[in-house]
Scaffold this active site. Structure first.
Site, PDB file in Angstrom:
ATOM      1  N   SER A  45      -9.861   2.681   2.568  1.00 57.17           N
ATOM      2  CA  SER A  45      -8.899   3.294   1.679  1.00 57.17           C
ATOM      3  C   SER A  45      -8.052   2.279   0.913  1.00 57.17           C
ATOM      4  CB  SER A  45      -7.961   4.211   2.475  1.00 57.17           C
ATOM      5  OG  SER A  45      -7.158   3.437   3.360  1.00 57.17           O
ATOM      6  N   SER A  97     -10.104   0.279   6.770  1.00 59.29           N
ATOM      7  CA  SER A  97      -9.470   0.360   5.448  1.00 59.29           C
ATOM      8  C   SER A  97      -8.859  -0.940   4.944  1.00 59.29           C
ATOM      9  CB  SER A  97      -8.389   1.450   5.444  1.00 59.29           C
ATOM     10  OG  SER A  97      -9.014   2.716   5.431  1.00 59.29           O
ATOM     11  N   LYS A 122       0.848  -1.201   0.000  1.00 60.01           N
ATOM     12  CA  LYS A 122       0.000   0.000   0.000  1.00 60.01           C
ATOM     13  C   LYS A 122       0.881   1.247   0.000  1.00 60.01           C
ATOM     14  CE  LYS A 122      -4.018   2.001   2.412  1.00 60.01           C
ATOM     15  NZ  LYS A 122      -4.871   1.920   3.618  1.00 60.01           N
TER      16      LYS A 122
END
Lengths: 515, 511
Positions: free
Chosen positions: B159, B183, B84
């Site tokens: 996210s 997330s 990420k």
């Protein structure tokens, strides 16, 4: 070039007849831990700009702080030495504001949970009386980087073309020591302020937690001053009950002398404003060492909001009572008590001791005595030329002597040469001059300059005979018992000997010949 | 030994690891297969913000050499991974989905990234995310949204929608995530993948660009519970660089995933998570999963956590407060974007900061900075941030009381299946409600996991079930998750992702 309008000031003595001053001092001390408050970067002063930085102290995205345990220990020891309570549990907090020299745009500090609180420091004034300074708190925080403003006339950001930032200082551990309002000092307020900062400096030095070099910024003082109407003697209950006036905060006063001057100046300035019916603006003030005045900084309204909140990246600091007691056991002898002990060891009078303390020469004399000199001689040499010159340079004697390479061992060596009869007093002074001029150790200077008492009694005797013959009137007086007149002859003998004679021996010879 | 599928990208990380260990395949082959897949499909999914093919292959070659040299390697050595973009990677761009960090190359690796490198996982690239992890859809990424492989018109969650869509589109067998309010878990739910938010402090936060320090937690993402456990074991553990990291061994997550048992476990269904606002199809799959757990030998009871009602409000005071301070460092002075204000001669540092932050931050980030700045202001602090901390303590207390009765809690992971891109963009409150079931775990610091529960009847899209455990009992998530996964896969007759449309076809449908 901006011109600064000079504020009106009231004569200090007159101000004291009308107002009662109250002070609050905030002292920032940089700890001399090997590494920074929240990362492993070194803390040495004067390194190449931005050479002592890492992701943490540069505030790079993702980096996290870890508390320096050594700094916490130092903070606790400072708190204990200031007779404070030590928190059983306290947190760091973020103080949020934007400034380019602050990498994260918040300072990791402590807010409502300081590590140490509610203490006091007894401060001895010039006349030997004691003023107790109440300590509000001592808390841990990190220093900011340093901005250098280029191209302006004043070195301040105003008018500069550009600024450079050095982050080496960012993250150096700081302890902020805040006093409670210092009341009841009356006209001695400036003296009390200076004495407090001086006592604090001695204490921190004894604790060996900081370099406490005000001129390098490792100890910095902000002085808050306010006035209230005078209604009686400073310590009268009625006077103490008068509400405090609006304060100003004079930032970065960085010498002991300046602390005294800045407080005195602000008192006179406030007095002039208040006496004229004006009111004091709550603001920070800049101190100008050269002109001895303060000028307006930024207005510090209540609207200034640092949005403090507990630092979520750090866990609480919770020293066990055992740890605190262990640290209490490492506290040095309090400087005040230590002085009393040394004074008695050295046999100095109160006045002599005060001179030594005021000259900042206690440690130098202690080391000089340890190196073999007598206490009297150590005082005589340190408080003489070196002290006079340090003063003229506006430096403290320790820094001054260190800068010139003059050590306690040198002074002891010099004293030894006098005691052994190699040098007389005036020769010793010349040797000291040579050492101060960087010519080497006392022995080296004496050798190089050919300074040595003439030990040849024949030469001295010849000189004495010559002088007696040239001064029959004086010789007659001495024969008549006026021994004091010998001084005039001794001076001439010394001149004959070009100073390289033992004056005591000359006197003995003269008297022997004329009595 | 399991036979690997011809298409290596369809294999689980555990199977790849087995084949790599036995020398049947090389890491270079596996890595190249995934790079080829990325080249073929990422144009449609937009999971990656940066692909590092050369770097990944170099790492793969290094692992293969170490293996040939007879070195003992970690369990996942040679299995490629997607990271990420909120984690700093030395020498690789790290933008956090924001313009303000465009072009920034971190000089250091996050601890998690160092651990991946040491364990020999080649890093394929950096995955898309909502800007600074603020969002539930990736629509707040400054570089455009990622798409849900189940329906490219829909969100992949957020996210961590880059990581979830990477897994669901077989562009990597494993990915990292961070979970501040859901997330990791919500993207897993809407893409039929698996994701765990470990106990707060269980995985280092050093090098994670902080959103809200007291809530952020990095965790593993995979397609199976075992894969996720294997990655969890690599990522977790104490880090002296993170003061909030727990100084204890990683819970035995892999063992638990392999044991896959719920026999004798007490499972609590959280009464407050699952009523109004939950899509019927999501609810139905959840109820079936709970019934299945009972069949597997668990004891199921309903548990009430009354203060969960206030979790969302509490979260939206604490998160913006911390974020407003954490994001203050983006000021154009030291790194990242720098914008000079228009029409200003010789601008001051302050003016440059303001112009940069105005141009560099997107609307959601600005919204939260403003909210947080307000909540921390003197005069409001007690009412907002102060009260929120008190409610947070009450929510933690609800968990404590619940765990006195049961071993784990369960709920639907998200109230709905993936919504359409653009649907909730103009309605922040509707977007925030997506995280209503995941937020309590972050507030209390307890671990949580989402695994697929099936497809909702009304739209045929994936739904997820959330499992929550007490702090440092992360292994329970894996026991329950693996047991339920096995039963569900059995019922489905194969992994649920096999039912996802072929990407080429989906693209044709969209066109």
């Amino acid at each position: 070039m901006t011109t600064v309008a000079t504020d009106a000031v009231m004569d200090y003595d007159e101000a004291m007849t009308k107002f009662d001053p109250v002070m609050g001092l905030e002292v920032h001390v940089e700890l001399h831990t090997a590494t920074k408050m929240f990362c492993g970067c070194p803390t040495e002063f004067g390194a190449e700009p931005n050479s002592q930085v890492c992701p943490v102290c540069l505030g790079l995205p993702g980096a996290l702080p870890v508390v320096n345990e050594k700094a916490v220990e130092s903070a606790i020891r400072i708190g204990l030495a200031l007779n404070c309570e030590i928190a059983e549990w306290c947190r760091f907090a973020r103080k949020n504001y934007f400034y380019p020299d602050m990498p994260k745009n918040f300072q990791t500090s402590q807010y409502d949970e300081p590590i140490a609180f509610e203490g006091h420091l007894d401060v001895e004034l010039e006349d030997g009386s004691v003023y107790r300074v109440e300590i509000e708190r001592a808390h841990m925080e990190e220093d900011t980087g340093k901005s250098l403003h280029i191209g302006g006339a004043t070195g301040r950001i105003h008018g500069a073309d550009h600024s450079l930032v050095d982050y080496n200082r960012a993250g150096i551990p700081l302890i902020e020591i805040v006093t409670k309002p210092m009341v009841g000092a009356g006209e001695r307020a400036p003296e009390v302020a200076k004495a407090y900062v001086s006592a604090l400096r001695d204490l921190l030095r004894a604790l060996d937690v900081s370099d406490v070099k005000m001129e390098q910024g490792s100890m910095r003082c902000d002085a808050n001053v306010s006035l209230r109407p005078r209604v009686g003697e400073p310590l009268d209950e009625a006077q103490l009950a008068v509400p405090l006036g609006t304060r100003t905060e004079t930032k970065n006063v960085n010498s002991l002398r300046s602390v005294e001057r800045a407080v005195r100046y602000e008192i006179s300035r406030h007095a002039a404003i208040l006496d004229g019916g004006g009111s004091i603006l709550q603001e920070t003030r800049h101190w100008h060492e050269d002109t001895g005045i303060t000028t307006s900084g930024r207005v510090k309204s209540d609207a200034e909001d640092y949005r403090y909140f507990p630092e979520p990246d750090l866990v609480p600091v919770a020293p066990t009572r055992e740890t605190v007691e262990t640290l209490r056991g490492t506290l040095p002898e309090p400087p005040g008590l230590r002085r009393k002990r040394l004074q008695s060891d050295w046999g100095y009078s109160d006045l002599e001791m005060r001179d030594v303390v005021n000259a900042g020469a206690v440690e130098l004399i202690e080391e000089t005595v340890a190196a073999g000199a007598s206490a009297g001689a150590a005082k005589k040499w340190w408080l003489g030329e070196p002290s006079r010159r340090a003063n003229a340079e506006g430096q403290d004697i320790v820094t001054y002597a260190a800068g010139l390479g003059l050590t306690p061992a040198h002074v002891a060596e010099l004293d030894g040469m006098v005691a052994a009869g190699r040098l007389n007093d005036s020769m010793a002074r010349q040797v000291l001059d040579g050492v101060l001029a960087g010519e080497g150790t006392p022995t080296a200077v004496a050798d190089a300059r050919g300074l040595e008492l003439v030990q040849d009694d024949g030469a001295l005797e010849a000189a004495v005979d010559k002088v007696i013959e040239a001064n029959p009137d004086v010789a007659a007086k001495i024969r008549d018992g006026k021994v004091a007149a010998a001084g005039a002859l001794i001076g001439q003998v010394m001149k004959e000997m070009k100073g390289q004679a033992d004056a005591g021996k000359a006197r003995e010879l003269i008297l022997a010949k004329l009595q | 030994m399991t036979d690997l599928p011809t298409d290596l990208t369809r294999a689980s990380a555990a199977d790849l690891a087995g084949a790599l260990a036995s020398g049947t395949i090389s890491s270079v082959e596996v890595t190249q297969a995934h790079l080829d897949r990325i080249a073929a499909v990422d144009g449609q999914v937009h999971s990656y913000l940066h692909v590092d093919g050369a770097g990944a292959l170099a790492q793969a070659r290094a692992v293969d050499e170490r293996r040939r040299a007879g070195e003992t390697l970690g369990a996942l050595a040679g299995v490629p991974i997607a990271v990420k973009d909120v984690m700093t990677t030395k020498g690789l761009p790290t933008t956090c989905g924001s313009k303000i960090l465009e072009g920034w190359i971190p000089p250091y690796d996050a601890t998690v990234v160092s651990k991946l490198r040491e364990a020999g996982l080649p890093i394929l690239g950096k995955t898309n995310m909502d800007e600074f992890a603020m969002g539930s859809s990736t629509e707040h990424s400054a570089y455009g949204p990622s798409h849900n492989p189940w329906d490219l018109d829909r969100i992949p969650g957020g996210s961590g929608g880059g990581s979830s869509s990477v897994l669901a589109s077989f562009q990597a067998p494993l990915a990292t995530g961070t979970d501040t309010g859901g997330s990791i878990r919500q993207p897993a739910a809407v893409t039929a993948t698996v994701g765990t938010k470990p106990t707060y402090g269980g995985v280092s936060r050093y090098g994670l660009v902080a959103l809200a320090s007291s809530l952020d937690q990095a965790g593993p993402c995979g397609r199976t519970v075992l894969d996720t456990a294997l990655l969890h074991a690599v990522m977790g553990g104490h880090d002296p660089m993170d003061s909030t990291s727990i100084d204890a061994p990683v819970p035995p997550v892999v063992e638990a995933a392999r044991a896959a048992s719920v026999k004798g476990m007490r499972i609590g269904v959280v009464k407050e998570l699952g009523g109004e606002g939950y899509q019927p199809g999501v609810r139905a799959r959840f109820d079936e999963s709970v019934a299945l757990l009972e069949e597997l030998g668990a004891q199921v009871v309903e548990v009430s956590c009354p203060n969960f009602e206030y979790a969302l409000a509490t979260y939206y005071l604490i998160l913006p407060s911390e974020a407003s301070s954490n994001l203050a460092k983006f000021d154009a002075m030291r790194y990242g974007m720098r914008v000079l204000p228009e029409g200003v001669d010789a601008p001051s540092a302050e003016q440059v900061m303001a112009a940069t932050r105005d141009a560099g931050f997107g609307p959601e980030v600005k919204r939260r900075i403003i909210l947080g700045t307000y909540a921390l202001s003197s005069g409001y602090y007690d009412a907002y941030y102060g009260s929120a901390q008190k409610v947070r303590a009450l929510i933690a207390q609800d968990f404590d009381e619940a765990y006195a009765q049961v071993d784990v809690l369960v709920s639907p992971t998200a109230p709905t299946t993936a919504f359409k891109l653009g649907d909730k963009l103009e309605d922040p409150m509707a977007m925030y409600l997506n995280d209503i079931a995941t937020i309590p775990a972050n507030l209390a610091g307890v671990p949580g996991m989402s695994i697929p529960s099936g497809l909702a009847d009304e739209d045929g899209l994936p739904a997820g079930i959330q499992i929550l455990a007490p702090a440092m009992k992360d292994e329970r998530l894996y026991s329950v998750g693996a047991a339920l996964e096995a039963a569900l896969v059995d019922r489905w007759g194969g992994p649920i992702l096999d039912r996802a449309p072929e990407l080429g076809a989906a693209a044709a449908k969209g066109a």
